[in-house]
Design an enzyme around this catalytic site. Sequence first.
Site, PDB file in Angstrom:
ATOM      1  N   THR B  70      -5.993  -2.147   0.376  1.00 27.98           N
ATOM      2  CA  THR B  70      -5.774  -1.250  -0.757  1.00 27.98           C
ATOM      3  C   THR B  70      -7.026  -0.538  -1.209  1.00 27.98           C
ATOM      4  O   THR B  70      -8.128  -0.921  -0.838  1.00 27.98           O
ATOM      5  CB  THR B  70      -5.308  -2.176  -1.898  1.00 27.98           C
ATOM      6  OG1 THR B  70      -3.966  -2.462  -1.699  1.00 27.98           O
ATOM      7  CG2 THR B  70      -5.490  -1.593  -3.271  1.00 27.98           C
ATOM      8  N   ASP B  86      -3.882   3.327  -4.806  1.00 32.89           N
ATOM      9  CA  ASP B  86      -3.135   4.017  -3.748  1.00 32.89           C
ATOM     10  C   ASP B  86      -1.762   3.351  -3.664  1.00 32.89           C
ATOM     11  O   ASP B  86      -1.436   2.498  -4.484  1.00 32.89           O
ATOM     12  CB  ASP B  86      -3.880   3.923  -2.408  1.00 32.89           C
ATOM     13  CG  ASP B  86      -3.737   2.556  -1.773  1.00 32.89           C
ATOM     14  OD1 ASP B  86      -3.226   2.458  -0.650  1.00 32.89           O
ATOM     15  OD2 ASP B  86      -4.122   1.567  -2.432  1.00 32.89           O
ATOM     16  N   ARG B  88      -0.096   2.209  -0.481  1.00 35.43           N
ATOM     17  CA  ARG B  88       0.334   1.695   0.832  1.00 35.43           C
ATOM     18  C   ARG B  88       0.253   0.187   0.881  1.00 35.43           C
ATOM     19  O   ARG B  88      -0.754  -0.393   0.492  1.00 35.43           O
ATOM     20  CB  ARG B  88      -0.556   2.292   1.926  1.00 35.43           C
ATOM     21  CG  ARG B  88      -0.261   1.742   3.316  1.00 35.43           C
ATOM     22  CD  ARG B  88      -1.239   2.255   4.336  1.00 35.43           C
ATOM     23  NE  ARG B  88      -0.901   3.605   4.753  1.00 35.43           N
ATOM     24  CZ  ARG B  88      -1.580   4.291   5.676  1.00 35.43           C
ATOM     25  NH1 ARG B  88      -2.618   3.756   6.239  1.00 35.43           N
ATOM     26  NH2 ARG B  88      -1.225   5.504   6.001  1.00 35.43           N
ATOM     27  N   LYS B 102       1.073  -0.605  -7.449  1.00 34.34           N
ATOM     28  CA  LYS B 102       0.047  -1.639  -7.513  1.00 34.34           C
ATOM     29  C   LYS B 102      -0.495  -1.881  -8.904  1.00 34.34           C
ATOM     30  O   LYS B 102      -1.160  -2.889  -9.140  1.00 34.34           O
ATOM     31  CB  LYS B 102      -1.109  -1.268  -6.577  1.00 34.34           C
ATOM     32  CG  LYS B 102      -0.628  -1.147  -5.160  1.00 34.34           C
ATOM     33  CD  LYS B 102      -1.726  -0.968  -4.177  1.00 34.34           C
ATOM     34  CE  LYS B 102      -1.111  -0.667  -2.835  1.00 34.34           C
ATOM     35  NZ  LYS B 102      -2.077  -0.488  -1.777  1.00 34.34           N
ATOM     36  N   GLY B 116      -4.955  -7.331  -2.259  1.00 36.94           N
ATOM     37  CA  GLY B 116      -4.875  -8.613  -1.566  1.00 36.94           C
ATOM     38  C   GLY B 116      -3.446  -8.878  -1.159  1.00 36.94           C
ATOM     39  O   GLY B 116      -2.716  -7.965  -0.831  1.00 36.94           O
ATOM     40  N   SER B 198      -9.634  -3.084   0.367  1.00 35.67           N
ATOM     41  CA  SER B 198     -10.313  -2.721   1.614  1.00 35.67           C
ATOM     42  C   SER B 198     -10.956  -1.346   1.507  1.00 35.67           C
ATOM     43  O   SER B 198     -11.933  -1.052   2.182  1.00 35.67           O
ATOM     44  CB  SER B 198      -9.328  -2.748   2.775  1.00 35.67           C
ATOM     45  OG  SER B 198      -8.278  -1.849   2.524  1.00 35.67           O
ATOM     46  N   ASP B 235     -10.001   4.880   4.573  1.00 39.64           N
ATOM     47  CA  ASP B 235      -9.690   3.491   4.849  1.00 39.64           C
ATOM     48  C   ASP B 235      -8.289   3.428   5.443  1.00 39.64           C
ATOM     49  O   ASP B 235      -7.364   4.067   4.943  1.00 39.64           O
ATOM     50  CB  ASP B 235      -9.741   2.668   3.547  1.00 39.64           C
ATOM     51  CG  ASP B 235      -9.290   1.250   3.771  1.00 39.64           C
ATOM     52  OD1 ASP B 235      -8.521   0.736   2.950  1.00 39.64           O
ATOM     53  OD2 ASP B 235      -9.709   0.641   4.769  1.00 39.64           O
ATOM     54  N   SER B 238      -5.374   1.820   3.250  1.00 37.23           N
ATOM     55  CA  SER B 238      -4.872   2.540   2.076  1.00 37.23           C
ATOM     56  C   SER B 238      -4.299   3.864   2.521  1.00 37.23           C
ATOM     57  O   SER B 238      -4.757   4.448   3.510  1.00 37.23           O
ATOM     58  CB  SER B 238      -5.994   2.825   1.086  1.00 37.23           C
ATOM     59  OG  SER B 238      -6.850   1.738   0.971  1.00 37.23           O
TER      60      SER B 238
END
Lengths: 184, 309
Positions: B70, B86, B88, B102, B116, B198, B235, B238
């Site tokens: 994320t 984000d 995803r 999220k 996580g 991430s 990233d 995400s």
Amino acid sequence: MSTEYQILSRDQTKIHKLTEKCSLLSAGCRADMDALWKVLDAKMVMYKYSIGKEMASPAVAQLLSNTLYYKRFFPYYSFNVLAGLDENGKGAVYDYDAIGSMEKKEYSASGSGTSFVIPALDNLIGFKTRTEPKPIRSVDECIELVKDLFVSIGERDIYTGDAIEICAITSAGMKTEIFQLKRD
Amino acid sequence: KVLNVIFTVNLTHLKMIEDSAPLFIREQALNPKPQGGFNFENWHRNERLQNEFRAKGISSNLPKVMLTGTTICGCVYKDGVVLGADTRATGGSEVADKNCEKIGYIAPNIYCGGAGTAGDTFQMKKLVSSQLDLLRLSTGTQSRVVTANTILKQQLFKHQGHISAALIVGGVDCTGPHLYNIYPHGSSNKVPFCTMGSGSLAAISVMESTYKPDMTEEEAVEMAKEAILSGIFNDLGSGSNCDITIIRCSGEVTRTRGFEKPNDTKLLRDKIRHPKELVVPSGSTKVLESSFLKYIDVQDVTAPEPMMI
């Protein structure tokens, strides 16, 4: 090209032109792909100068299979698909595993998005589980189909994206097109 | 004389229940109901199985956990807090959810973004939200952000990092706007801006270069949005859209799902001429065999006459 969660490059080509009628597509370890391409290029140049003509696609297919098996106990970590026109001018797709097991097919895929696209290819190109007769498609229709499939793979596979390079090989020659995908 | 033979049996998992005990107590002893909290019974077995599979070279089929690999971020500005995320959710290298939420509600004035393991972050938010709810009822005052922070970090520390939840808690209370980030092992920091997940490295680089104290709301939202977009594009864990939540000192909260949607697939698909075979006509798949089972016997039951008193 990426590792784990990082993007290393957004415009690395995975297609390598071997002859006017034949292209090699590879997925896997970049270093091994590059090494394999160089080895094949060298062998093809040697063939051309000793036999006197360009290598035909079935011969290239066998050469690739042998090259991969030569390194059976320390393989090239590359998953290849060879696409080209055979001597009769008909399309041929050859699918390989890492150590050179070759199979001539109608369509194939390899890489991280394989499991997303093979079922779609089975339905749309193989026309499996469909009762209608298989349609005969033109080059342009196939290119549009490939673009559509890649948009879908890009949605669900984190490693697929940025852009796709489409190489259409016909008796008229080789045509390359780059289509931009989502960059997330 | 009768020889008394004494047996020593390990009966610690069984309770000695008398026959005269009520039925529901006897039933409980025979069929123990699952208790709340975590059950680590299978942990040893799973570890052993994984090691055995690895030794034999078999790929293990243990269930893959869905991660919100994320990018989430938060920042304090002059009149409140902005949280961004984000959308995803990934399971391995596959995108499991293209548009998940999220940033979750904790209290009317506190919201929390989680990175996580998706299940862990969701449950942690739910837990602290209900605990704060009860606290508000017993104290009669507005929840404070530091309370949410303390409850979460104590819970996460108790589980020694096994709950893989990295959280950003932001909100406004009577003492002002606050932002905390909490790591899975239970450490937390009080910060003016932060990122987790991430994509945190991509996002923090944007925030570090554009942050200044006492920003206006537009500047803060723009900064959070750019940070999340940087995570989305750089990233792989995400992607998709950017959600923004603004909690203002005035008490007003604005939650925008899809504040920025830079990844609309429709634009891409419009460029392609779709083959007509994409629409599979009815009857395309051959029916090989069909059988019908009578599942329910439908009977007409006339309502009984009402009882006359």
